[in-house]
Scaffold this motif. Structure first.
Motif, PDB file in Angstrom:
ATOM      1  N   GLY A 192       0.554  -1.272   0.123  1.00 20.59           N
ATOM      2  CA  GLY A 192       0.017   0.059   0.082  1.00 20.59           C
ATOM      3  C   GLY A 192       0.710   1.274   0.027  1.00 20.59           C
ATOM      4  N   ILE A 193       1.899   1.246   0.800  1.00 18.98           N
ATOM      5  CA  ILE A 193       2.804   2.316   0.684  1.00 18.98           C
ATOM      6  C   ILE A 193       3.657   2.604  -0.438  1.00 18.98           C
ATOM      7  N   PHE A 225       1.214   3.719  -3.203  1.00 15.65           N
ATOM      8  CA  PHE A 225       0.224   4.988  -3.133  1.00 15.65           C
ATOM      9  C   PHE A 225       0.802   5.898  -2.258  1.00 15.65           C
ATOM     10  N   TRP A 226       2.095   6.040  -2.115  1.00 15.75           N
ATOM     11  CA  TRP A 226       2.658   6.939  -1.217  1.00 15.75           C
ATOM     12  C   TRP A 226       2.553   8.341  -1.898  1.00 15.75           C
ATOM     13  N   PRO A 227       1.951   9.436  -1.348  1.00 18.95           N
ATOM     14  CA  PRO A 227       1.942  10.644  -2.037  1.00 18.95           C
ATOM     15  C   PRO A 227       3.101  11.243  -2.490  1.00 18.95           C
ATOM     16  N   ALA A 269      10.015   4.911   3.246  1.00 14.87           N
ATOM     17  CA  ALA A 269       9.018   4.738   4.518  1.00 14.87           C
ATOM     18  C   ALA A 269       8.361   3.434   4.576  1.00 14.87           C
ATOM     19  N   ALA A 270       8.412   2.788   3.764  1.00 13.29           N
ATOM     20  CA  ALA A 270       7.641   1.223   3.651  1.00 13.29           C
ATOM     21  C   ALA A 270       8.754   0.492   4.584  1.00 13.29           C
ATOM     22  N   LEU A 320      10.079  -5.499  -3.250  1.00 15.53           N
ATOM     23  CA  LEU A 320      10.668  -6.063  -4.538  1.00 15.53           C
ATOM     24  C   LEU A 320       9.418  -6.301  -5.494  1.00 15.53           C
ATOM     25  N   ILE A 321       8.237  -6.706  -4.877  1.00 14.44           N
ATOM     26  CA  ILE A 321       7.073  -6.677  -5.863  1.00 14.44           C
ATOM     27  C   ILE A 321       7.005  -5.475  -6.542  1.00 14.44           C
ATOM     28  N   LYS A 322       7.081  -4.359  -5.949  1.00 18.86           N
ATOM     29  CA  LYS A 322       6.907  -3.282  -6.654  1.00 18.86           C
ATOM     30  C   LYS A 322       7.934  -2.893  -7.752  1.00 18.86           C
ATOM     31  N   VAL A 323       9.098  -3.341  -7.287  1.00 19.01           N
ATOM     32  CA  VAL A 323      10.258  -3.305  -8.382  1.00 19.01           C
ATOM     33  C   VAL A 323       9.694  -4.215  -9.603  1.00 19.01           C
TER      34      VAL A 323
END
Length: 550
Positions: A174-175, A178-180, A192-193, A338-341
């Motif tokens: 989520g971070i 969707f981090w601003p 931050a995550a 890593l999933i985001k990567v």
């Protein structure tokens, strides 16, 4: 150009500091995913990042562990049973191969890999990264190494999740997604995550954590390999070198577009090679140019070598002081990062527009993606390049022979047009519109034979627009000459350059084509054809009667 450019010190320091902060969670995550441990990822970011900046050819580039490199390195680590001397021998050799790429100026050739191949390859790596981390997201370790065992582990992990780990993983996803953006300017989403997930993990126990992370400087590792492992090490080294080179030069192109500069590709390969060679000697995982960190550096003001070196010094401080705190990081948090990567590596931009482009390019991209995920990376790249080259040659060959025969109305020169019309389809002119290659050779003789009908008594092959031809095309011309002789037709060759004539002479084509049937221009060939036809129709006619008055 200065070795060090000091005109942007403040921007380079700020860019390096920001890139170092962004690199911290990624380096730890990549190190953990590789099997060598989080500290090996941190050392990789430090060593490769510093030396590639110092000796490389892209001033604003930030180098370190990347998703594609880690996927390959993790496979090497597993196949060599985690034996440091063998594993890091592959890294050292990869660095030396990259240096050789740069010294022998292969940088320009590596950039010639077709885009669908790169897209499929990188997207496949993104899928692999996601697959390898899914079980960890649910608090489980994948059974066995490789993509297929990781995919097979997902159903069991989903059916019996570690609730705490899953909560941490979902929070991390989520971070990072969707981090601003406004906050991202001050605190990068991955950092931050990592911080939030680690604090949560200390308050809510039950999720697997990294455990002991060594501090201090890395130890020297003497590379070695045995007779049984030499081929595995060499194969891994070559793949790491090639992949790192492609990854780095693609990132260099991104940096060029953002900074309106031009990198030195061969120098960049040397810098990457030095970084990976030294990294292998100290037990650090290999790296390459990292696109996201490079973009962060540039947006934060970094332009020159000092920014990449500063990024490494920031990580040195972390390795010496803050490593104990890293031991509390949960696996699920690194899995989420890593999933985001992996998600970012997948070429969504092309996939959204692929249906509007050539179908073959999409098929090629999907084939390379599938081979990357389910076979191996070497096979994927090799097959992709070969298929792309064959498809291009086929398309080029079809264009080369699409309109071979010239109608009289298509001849631009009025006098040549008049000559051709005066011979009433007894002369067929075939013009080649560019280089002749093996792609055109297969059908060349068939097209000439098909278009030279029964009225034709003289064939003229016009090579004026052919800068070169290969052996296959030359053999096709020889076949045309033999067919013409057997059919009782004369064959004239016009406009052949010295290079083309040398290839045709080398095949002793002069044995099939008479020496006086070679002409400097198409017009001379047409005039000679007119003389021949007039003589055959009126054996007593003189030379003056053979050529139309000018």
């Amino acid at each position: 150009m200065k070795f060090f450019n000091t005109s942007n010190i403040r921007g380079d320091l700020m860019g390096g500091l920001t890139a170092g902060i962004v690199a911290l969670p990624l380096a730890l995550a990549f190190g953990e995913a590789s099997g060598a441990g989080p500290i090996a990822g941190l050392y990789g970011a430090i060593i490769v990042g510093f030396l590639a900046s110092l000796f490389g050819g892209t001033g604003s580039q930030i180098s370190g562990p990347t998703g594609p490199m880690v996927v390959v390195f993790a496979g090497v680590f597993a196949s060599l049973s985690g034996e440091p001397a063998l594993v890091f021998a592959a890294v050292v050799l990869a660095g030396l191969i990259q240096i050789a790429f740069g010294v022998f100026r292969f940088g320009h050739f590596i950039r010639l890999v077709p885009y669908p191949v790169i897209s499929g390859f990188m997207s496949g790596i993104g899928v692999i990264i996601i697959a390898l981390q899914m079980a960890r997201l649910f608090g489980h370790e994948p059974e066995g190494s490789g993509t297929i065992p990781a995919l097979a582990s997902i159903p069991a992990a989903v059916m019996s999740p570690n609730v705490t780990a899953l909560t941490i993983g979902a929070m991390t996803l989520g971070i990072v997604f969707f981090w601003p953006k406004k906050l991202g300017k001050w605190i990068p989403a991955p950092l931050a995550a990592l911080a939030i997930a680690t604090v949560f993990s200390t308050m809510v126990k039950g999720a697997p954590i990294l455990g002991d992370v060594p501090t201090g400087l890395p130890s020297f590792i003497m590379p070695s390999f045995s007779q049984d492992t030499i081929f595995v090490v060499l194969e891994a080294a070559f793949l790491l070198a090639l992949l790192g080179a492609i990854d780095s030069l693609l990132t260099s192109l991104v940096a060029d577009n953002m900074t309106r500069t031009r990198h030195e590709s061969n120098k960049e390969l040397v810098g990457q090679g030095i970084g990976n060679t030294v990294a292998g000697l100290f037990g650090a995982i290999p790296g390459a140019g990292a696109t996201m960190r490079t973009v962060v550096n540039i947006r934060s003001g970094g332009q020159f070598k000092l920014s990449g070196m500063t990024h490494s010094l920031v990580l040195v401080a972390v390795a010496l002081v803050l490593a104990p705190a890293a031991s509390l990081i949960p696996h699920a948090a690194l899995a989420g990062i890593l999933i985001k990567v992996g998600y970012d590596i997948i070429d969504w931009t092309y996939l959204r527009r692929a249906h509007r482009g050539p179908r073959w390019d999409l098929v090629l991209m999907v084939v390379v993606l599938a081979l990357t995920v389910f076979v191996d990376l070497i096979t994927a790249v090799a097959a992709g390049v070969v298929l792309a080259a064959l498809a291009f040659i086929k398309q080029l060959g079809e264009q080369q022979i699409a309109r071979l025969k010239l109608d009289s109305d298509e001849v631009g020169d009025p006098e040549e047009r008049a000559l051709l019309k005066s011979m009433h389809d007894q002369v067929s002119v075939f013009e080649f519109g560019g280089p002749l290659s093996f792609g055109a050779a297969a059908d060349l003789g068939h097209h000439v034979r098909e278009q030279a009908d029964g009225k034709t008594r003289v064939l003229i092959l016009d090579f004026a627009r052919v800068p070169f031809l290969d052996l296959s095309a030359a053999k096709a011309v020889e076949t045309i000459a033999v067919d013409a002789h057997d059919a009782g037709k004369a064959l004239y060759l016009a406009g052949a350059s010295k290079e083309v004539r040398a290839v045709l002479d080398g095949l002793r084509l002069v044995d099939a084509v008479a020496g006086d049937h070679w002409f400097a221009t198409r017009r001379e060939a047409l005039e000679a054809a007119g003389q021949k036809i007039r003589r055959e129709e009126s054996p007593g006619a003189g030379l003056d009667q053979a050529i139309p008055a000018k």
